[in-house]
Design an enzyme around this catalytic site. Sequence first.
Site, PDB file in Angstrom:
ATOM      1  N   LYS A  27       0.940  -1.148  -0.093  1.00  0.00           N
ATOM      2  CA  LYS A  27      -0.191  -0.087   0.130  1.00  0.00           C
ATOM      3  C   LYS A  27       0.699   1.162   0.103  1.00  0.00           C
ATOM      4  O   LYS A  27       1.444   1.656   0.936  1.00  0.00           O
ATOM      5  CB  LYS A  27      -0.930   0.151   1.354  1.00  0.00           C
TER       6      LYS A  27
ATOM      7  N   GLU B  30       9.108   1.816  11.419  1.00  0.00           N
ATOM      8  CA  GLU B  30      10.152   2.768  11.188  1.00  0.00           C
ATOM      9  C   GLU B  30       9.621   4.097  11.141  1.00  0.00           C
ATOM     10  O   GLU B  30       8.796   4.507  10.220  1.00  0.00           O
ATOM     11  CB  GLU B  30      10.740   2.456   9.649  1.00  0.00           C
TER      12      GLU B  30
ATOM     13  N   CYS C 160      13.352  11.298   7.327  1.00  0.00           N
ATOM     14  CA  CYS C 160      13.327  11.007   8.693  1.00  0.00           C
ATOM     15  C   CYS C 160      14.818  11.282   9.270  1.00  0.00           C
ATOM     16  O   CYS C 160      14.887  11.228  10.468  1.00  0.00           O
ATOM     17  CB  CYS C 160      12.589   9.628   9.186  1.00  0.00           C
TER      18      CYS C 160
ATOM     19  N   GLU D  88       9.243  16.379  15.550  1.00  0.00           N
ATOM     20  CA  GLU D  88       9.595  16.306  14.014  1.00  0.00           C
ATOM     21  C   GLU D  88       8.601  17.407  13.121  1.00  0.00           C
ATOM     22  O   GLU D  88       7.434  17.209  13.024  1.00  0.00           O
ATOM     23  CB  GLU D  88       9.298  14.884  13.736  1.00  0.00           C
TER      24      GLU D  88
HETATM   25  C1  UN1 Z   1      13.822   8.154   5.208  1.00  0.00           C
HETATM   26  O1  UN1 Z   1      14.031   9.350   5.128  1.00  0.00           O
HETATM   27  O2  UN1 Z   1      12.955   7.680   5.419  1.00  0.00           O
HETATM   28  O3  UN1 Z   1      19.922   8.022   5.152  1.00  0.00           O
HETATM   29  C2  UN1 Z   1      14.902   7.417   4.613  1.00  0.00           C
HETATM   30  C3  UN1 Z   1      19.119   8.439   4.306  1.00  0.00           C
HETATM   31  C4  UN1 Z   1      18.459   7.836   2.967  1.00  0.00           C
HETATM   32  C5  UN1 Z   1      17.125   7.099   3.600  1.00  0.00           C
HETATM   33  C6  UN1 Z   1      16.382   7.914   4.203  1.00  0.00           C
HETATM   34  N1  UN1 Z   1      19.370   6.765   2.596  1.00  0.00           N
HETATM   35  O4  UN1 Z   1      18.839   9.807   4.248  1.00  0.00           O
END
Ligand code: UN1
Length: 499
Positions: A178, A253, A287, A388
């Site tokens: 999804k 995550e 993230c 965040e």
């Molecule tokens: C994300 O922002 O969910 O290390 C992943 C990084 C990328 C992955 C980010 N390779 O910023």
Amino acid sequence: MATTQTKSFHNLIGGEWVDAASGETFESTSPADGETIGVFPRSGAEDVDRAVEAAKAAFEEWRLVPAPKRGEILFRLARILEREKPALTELMTHEMGKVRAEAGGDVQEAIDITYYMAGEGRRLFGQTTPSELPNKWNMSVRAPIGVVGAITPWNFPVAIPSWKLIPALVCGNTVVLKPAMDTPALAVRFVELAAEAGVPAGVVNLVHGGGGTVGERLVRHPDVRVISVTGSRETGVAVLRAGADTLKHVHLELGGKNAIIVMDDADLDLAVDGIVWSAFGTSGQRCTAASRVIVHEKVYDTLEKRLVDAAERLRLGPGWEEDTDVGPVINRAALEKIHSYTQIGKDEGAKLLTGGEVATEGDLARGFYYRPTIFGDVDPQMRIAQEEIFGPTTALIRVRDLDEAIRVANGISYGLSSSIFTRDVNAAFRAMRDLEAGITYVNAGTIGAEVHLPFGGTKDTGNGHREAGQAALDLFTEWKSIYVDYSGRLQRAQIDTAD
Ligand code: UN1
């Protein structure tokens, strides 16, 4: 608005491209200029049920395909992704909005994990170990689990689906994906390419739609054994609760509030480059983005000035234009949320050094652009230093020494990425040991994880899992321990070993 020319896309269920049972649809539009990308099925529980049924049926054959053969199909997919990299990159600049170099990086990350996991087809190592009894053989093997539900975000619209699907597939599972409603066209291309590579019908299924309908049903469906979600903390908590009734393996995550520490002996040129890249790359929508910069008081003023200069030189624009540094944010709601944090920061008494506004000059008015924003003199407890924001906003915090820097860095609920700029090897090793995060960088920013190392975080960033690297195999397999007794008599473990 969709016109008669607007392209219609479908769900993929059991190898067939189909509409939602309800016939309902939604549109995907570009955050850069409002262009319509396409129309997609707005699916419901019924569509999920059909997809899970297809995935469950396909599992019975896919789990028996030798893992090296599954790996060969994935090698083929990696090569197809390389061939399609320019087209996927271009589509991503339109549908998701990131700038071309970064869109290419997103696709490259998918290529990398696909090659890496394809190789696992010939490894998937278990253990053999001696038995405590004579004439007995002990070993453990990885077994596939079954149907995996993958719920993926829009910020890495090719990379993150690949982190979940590719390891799941090499391990012998089948999948229902999804994707985020902001980036459905990229998900369609990804599963189309998987089919072209030879992934059999029903092994990968795609169901478009919302979290409250499609996501919710996936998480509650009794035949879905694993749920892997990348999303917000709130989503993660809801998924964990909803998955409890069917005792699913839930892999979460979630967010980050990542800090870069800059010590007084740091190479400031390098630090400025690392901070700008980590705070404003992908418009701060990673993230792993650096939304806090913790600076030693001796270099604070210099660094502040240099960061503001660098941020003000960044050019906003659509990702497909060669000279764009910072693209749009994903949608209006995101733009409003990011802007509301500017107000929160001001109200809390932080000093707005640059940015802090929606950019609307010229064609920018057609998209969702936010000026790179830096707050100075931020107190570590302020909301802009704790929550965040997921946009191009970062907070500078002044500290006296390494101890305070590490205390401030750790003084948040999240624990994804972290970084220190220093030339002092002792400080670097202290940070490597003491920063409470799943990832620590030395003399590099907080973004840029590579696919063959574990990816994930501590505290509220997740629930103890890691994706990518060897760790991903643990998400998508169960250990089975096997004992073969060839003594021809009853041998009782722990009992007949006594003499
Ligand atoms: C994300 O922002 O969910 O290390 C992943 C990084 C990328 C992955 C980010 N390779 O910023």
